[in-house]
Scaffold this motif. Structure first.
Motif, PDB file in Angstrom:
ATOM      1  N   PRO A  99       0.801  -1.240   0.000  1.00  0.00           N
ATOM      2  CA  PRO A  99       0.000   0.000   0.000  1.00  0.00           C
ATOM      3  C   PRO A  99       0.823   1.274   0.000  1.00  0.00           C
ATOM      4  O   PRO A  99       0.413   2.279  -0.590  1.00  0.00           O
ATOM      5  N   TYR A 100       1.986   1.283   0.641  1.00  0.00           N
ATOM      6  CA  TYR A 100       2.796   2.498   0.671  1.00  0.00           C
ATOM      7  C   TYR A 100       3.334   2.823  -0.722  1.00  0.00           C
ATOM      8  O   TYR A 100       3.304   3.973  -1.162  1.00  0.00           O
ATOM      9  N   PHE A 101       3.831   1.803  -1.419  1.00  0.00           N
ATOM     10  CA  PHE A 101       4.315   1.998  -2.785  1.00  0.00           C
ATOM     11  C   PHE A 101       3.172   2.471  -3.680  1.00  0.00           C
ATOM     12  O   PHE A 101       3.328   3.416  -4.465  1.00  0.00           O
ATOM     13  N   ALA A 102       2.006   1.820  -3.546  1.00  0.00           N
ATOM     14  CA  ALA A 102       0.850   2.174  -4.378  1.00  0.00           C
ATOM     15  C   ALA A 102       0.410   3.612  -4.132  1.00  0.00           C
ATOM     16  O   ALA A 102       0.031   4.326  -5.071  1.00  0.00           O
ATOM     17  N   CYS A 103       0.496   4.053  -2.880  1.00  0.00           N
ATOM     18  CA  CYS A 103       0.094   5.425  -2.563  1.00  0.00           C
ATOM     19  C   CYS A 103       1.050   6.426  -3.209  1.00  0.00           C
ATOM     20  O   CYS A 103       0.621   7.402  -3.835  1.00  0.00           O
ATOM     21  N   GLU A 251      10.964   1.803   6.466  1.00  0.00           N
ATOM     22  CA  GLU A 251      10.472   1.017   5.329  1.00  0.00           C
ATOM     23  C   GLU A 251       9.228   1.639   4.712  1.00  0.00           C
ATOM     24  O   GLU A 251       9.081   1.673   3.481  1.00  0.00           O
ATOM     25  N   ALA A 252       8.317   2.140   5.550  1.00  0.00           N
ATOM     26  CA  ALA A 252       7.101   2.774   5.021  1.00  0.00           C
ATOM     27  C   ALA A 252       7.461   4.003   4.191  1.00  0.00           C
ATOM     28  O   ALA A 252       6.944   4.201   3.083  1.00  0.00           O
ATOM     29  N   ALA A 253       8.367   4.840   4.716  1.00  0.00           N
ATOM     30  CA  ALA A 253       8.769   6.042   3.991  1.00  0.00           C
ATOM     31  C   ALA A 253       9.471   5.679   2.682  1.00  0.00           C
ATOM     32  O   ALA A 253       9.213   6.303   1.628  1.00  0.00           O
ATOM     33  N   ILE A 254      10.335   4.696   2.726  1.00  0.00           N
ATOM     34  CA  ILE A 254      11.083   4.300   1.521  1.00  0.00           C
ATOM     35  C   ILE A 254      10.141   3.748   0.455  1.00  0.00           C
ATOM     36  O   ILE A 254      10.268   4.090  -0.729  1.00  0.00           O
ATOM     37  N   ARG A 255       9.204   2.897   0.848  1.00  0.00           N
ATOM     38  CA  ARG A 255       8.285   2.326  -0.144  1.00  0.00           C
ATOM     39  C   ARG A 255       7.417   3.422  -0.771  1.00  0.00           C
ATOM     40  O   ARG A 255       7.138   3.403  -1.970  1.00  0.00           O
ATOM     41  N   PHE A 256       6.972   4.377   0.032  1.00  0.00           N
ATOM     42  CA  PHE A 256       6.182   5.491  -0.494  1.00  0.00           C
ATOM     43  C   PHE A 256       7.007   6.311  -1.488  1.00  0.00           C
ATOM     44  O   PHE A 256       6.549   6.604  -2.597  1.00  0.00           O
ATOM     45  N   LEU A 257       8.221   6.662  -1.095  1.00  0.00           N
ATOM     46  CA  LEU A 257       9.083   7.455  -1.974  1.00  0.00           C
ATOM     47  C   LEU A 257       9.493   6.660  -3.210  1.00  0.00           C
ATOM     48  O   LEU A 257       9.583   7.216  -4.315  1.00  0.00           O
ATOM     49  N   ASP A 258       9.729   5.347  -3.040  1.00  0.00           N
ATOM     50  CA  ASP A 258      10.043   4.499  -4.194  1.00  0.00           C
ATOM     51  C   ASP A 258       8.883   4.499  -5.189  1.00  0.00           C
ATOM     52  O   ASP A 258       9.096   4.546  -6.409  1.00  0.00           O
ATOM     53  N   GLY A 259       7.672   4.414  -4.655  1.00  0.00           N
ATOM     54  CA  GLY A 259       6.498   4.425  -5.521  1.00  0.00           C
ATOM     55  C   GLY A 259       6.404   5.716  -6.308  1.00  0.00           C
ATOM     56  O   GLY A 259       6.128   5.710  -7.515  1.00  0.00           O
ATOM     57  N   ALA A 320      11.460  11.881  15.820  1.00  0.00           N
ATOM     58  CA  ALA A 320      12.107  10.734  15.178  1.00  0.00           C
ATOM     59  C   ALA A 320      12.149  10.912  13.671  1.00  0.00           C
ATOM     60  O   ALA A 320      13.161  10.612  13.018  1.00  0.00           O
ATOM     61  N   ALA A 321      11.064  11.421  13.094  1.00  0.00           N
ATOM     62  CA  ALA A 321      11.016  11.633  11.647  1.00  0.00           C
ATOM     63  C   ALA A 321      12.055  12.656  11.215  1.00  0.00           C
ATOM     64  O   ALA A 321      12.731  12.477  10.190  1.00  0.00           O
ATOM     65  N   LEU A 322      12.215  13.720  11.987  1.00  0.00           N
ATOM     66  CA  LEU A 322      13.156  14.775  11.622  1.00  0.00           C
ATOM     67  C   LEU A 322      14.600  14.308  11.730  1.00  0.00           C
ATOM     68  O   LEU A 322      15.474  14.796  11.009  1.00  0.00           O
ATOM     69  N   ARG A 323      14.880  13.369  12.611  1.00  0.00           N
ATOM     70  CA  ARG A 323      16.239  12.824  12.711  1.00  0.00           C
ATOM     71  C   ARG A 323      16.517  11.811  11.608  1.00  0.00           C
ATOM     72  O   ARG A 323      17.605  11.778  11.047  1.00  0.00           O
ATOM     73  N   ARG A 324      15.539  10.973  11.281  1.00  0.00           N
ATOM     74  CA  ARG A 324      15.781   9.878  10.351  1.00  0.00           C
ATOM     75  C   ARG A 324      15.651  10.275   8.890  1.00  0.00           C
ATOM     76  O   ARG A 324      16.361   9.726   8.032  1.00  0.00           O
ATOM     77  N   TYR A 325      14.764  11.194   8.569  1.00  0.00           N
ATOM     78  CA  TYR A 325      14.513  11.527   7.167  1.00  0.00           C
ATOM     79  C   TYR A 325      15.785  11.896   6.406  1.00  0.00           C
ATOM     80  O   TYR A 325      16.031  11.355   5.316  1.00  0.00           O
ATOM     81  N   PRO A 326      16.633  12.818   6.914  1.00  0.00           N
ATOM     82  CA  PRO A 326      17.838  13.159   6.146  1.00  0.00           C
ATOM     83  C   PRO A 326      18.741  11.951   5.923  1.00  0.00           C
ATOM     84  O   PRO A 326      19.380  11.825   4.858  1.00  0.00           O
ATOM     85  N   GLN A 327      18.824  11.059   6.903  1.00  0.00           N
ATOM     86  CA  GLN A 327      19.663   9.879   6.770  1.00  0.00           C
ATOM     87  C   GLN A 327      19.103   8.918   5.727  1.00  0.00           C
ATOM     88  O   GLN A 327      19.841   8.358   4.912  1.00  0.00           O
ATOM     89  N   VAL A 328      17.793   8.743   5.731  1.00  0.00           N
ATOM     90  CA  VAL A 328      17.158   7.830   4.786  1.00  0.00           C
ATOM     91  C   VAL A 328      17.304   8.322   3.353  1.00  0.00           C
ATOM     92  O   VAL A 328      17.664   7.551   2.453  1.00  0.00           O
ATOM     93  N   VAL A 329      17.039   9.599   3.116  1.00  0.00           N
ATOM     94  CA  VAL A 329      17.099  10.091   1.732  1.00  0.00           C
ATOM     95  C   VAL A 329      18.543  10.145   1.233  1.00  0.00           C
ATOM     96  O   VAL A 329      18.799  10.021   0.032  1.00  0.00           O
TER      97      VAL A 329
END
Length: 361
Positions: A99-103, A251-259, A320-329
């Motif tokens: 669902p995250y990728f599809a979104c 994983e949720a953020a990555i699948r959404f952004l991958d989609g 948590a989102a503000l700390r992890r987002y820059p690292q993930v992208v």
């Protein structure tokens, strides 16, 4: 009149149950499923804009539109106590494997479908494009004014007033940092760079604005929440909403952004604009504004501890989102974003404080 009775009277169905789905609600009625969305009452003036965009989207092959239901008197929306309600006919929904990728994928198709929308065919009164710094600055000034009123006022403070005073510095610093970050990442330049990637976004994009039927056809709703703006708005708002609902999950953020990237790659400069949006405490400030507008006697009737718990959780989930987002992208997409040192220091200080508390036990 309560919401349930109002909707039953306006639409002629009996509501047996309902469930939240992010942006909207699924109504279970004696006439089948319906989707319910809300917006501020003054969004009724978007009707002409909405109709023009609907006409345009109806000609796009990658998208379908949910069927808007008129009320008993033939109106496309109804209003109760400053809130606009609108309803779509429900569909048999697909069971999505990812669902995250599809979104993310479907959101990109939505944005692409609006790229050819002719500017001379729509009214641009409901536009936020290029206006983020001024809008955010205005909200912070209003927040400052309210803080000054609390400091200088002679009226007895409520427990929520006291909480807002103690949390002021952190929230204000978040807002100021978001505006500075937006300017540092050349927001105006990014607006121009991405103008060909989509013209329409949502006020606050979330799960539930796009649905999939059993044939996996994507269907779009939420039309009174459309606004003219850049696509980074929807990407950032989804990340914020998902983080606040379920906590940040890589994983949720990555699948959404991958989609999203599978359809229309996000520019490196956009990742920084998205981060600025994530930084800005918009929902916190909106709730404070709603509270501020209450008459004095009603403020004292507000459940302060419940509001405080909600607002505290709102801020905590975003940390948590503000700390992890820059690292993930950076790891996933090679987008290097400047780190905001005080956010990390704040977290380290909290951890040290917690350690000291344990030492004293």
């Amino acid at each position: 009149m309560e919401e349930k009775a109002f909707l039953e009277e306006e639409y002629g169905f009996a509501i047996h149950g309902q469930r939240d789905t992010g942006a909207g609600k699924v109504l279970e009625t004696d006439q089948g499923l319906f989707y319910l969305y809300t917006a501020p009452a003054n969004y009724k003036y978007k009707s002409k804009m909405v109709e023009r965009i609907r006409q345009h989207l109806s000609q796009q092959p990658e998208l379908g539109l949910l069927k808007l239901v008129q009320n008993r008197t033939g109106h496309p929306h109804v209003i109760l106590e400053g809130q606009l309600y609108y309803v779509y006919r429900g569909v048999r929904e697909a069971n999505l494997q990812d669902p995250y990728f599809a979104c993310g994928e479907s959101l990109a198709h939505f944005h692409q479908a609006t790229t050819s929308l002719a500017r001379d065919k729509v009214q641009f009164a409901h536009s936020s494009l290029g206006n983020w710094p001024s809008m955010w600055g205005r909200r912070l000034r209003e927040y400052n004014t309210y803080r000054d009123e609390l400091d200088e006022g002679e009226a007895e403070l409520t427990s929520l007033d006291e909480y807002l005073l103690t949390s002021y510095t952190y929230v204000h610093q978040l807002g100021e940092t978001a505006i500075q970050y937006l300017q540092a990442c050349e927001y105006d330049k990014v607006v121009k760079q991405t103008s060909g990637f989509g013209k329409v976004a949502y006020q606050n994009f979330d799960a539930g604005y796009i649905r999939w039927n059993e044939q996996n056809a994507r269907l779009v709703g939420g039309e009174y929440n459309w606004v003219f703006d850049m696509r980074a708005r929807d990407i950032g708002q989804w990340l914020k909403a998902e983080s606040k609902r379920n906590g940040w999950q890589d994983e949720a953020a990555i699948r959404f952004l991958d989609g999203y990237n599978s359809v229309s790659p996000i520019l490196e400069a956009e990742y920084a604009v998205i981060y600025a949006l994530m930084l800005f405490p918009g929902r916190f400030l909106r709730l404070v504004e709603s509270y501020q507008q209450l008459p004095d006697e009603e403020r004292h009737e507000v459940d302060g501890p419940s509001w405080q718990a909600f607002l505290d959780n709102d801020l905590l989930q975003m940390e948590a989102a503000l700390r992890r987002y820059p690292q993930v992208v950076a790891q996933q997409y090679g987008a290097t974003l400047p780190q905001i040192d005080w956010l990390w220091r704040y977290e380290d200080e909290k951890a040290e404080s917690s350690d000291h508390e344990e030492d004293r036990e």
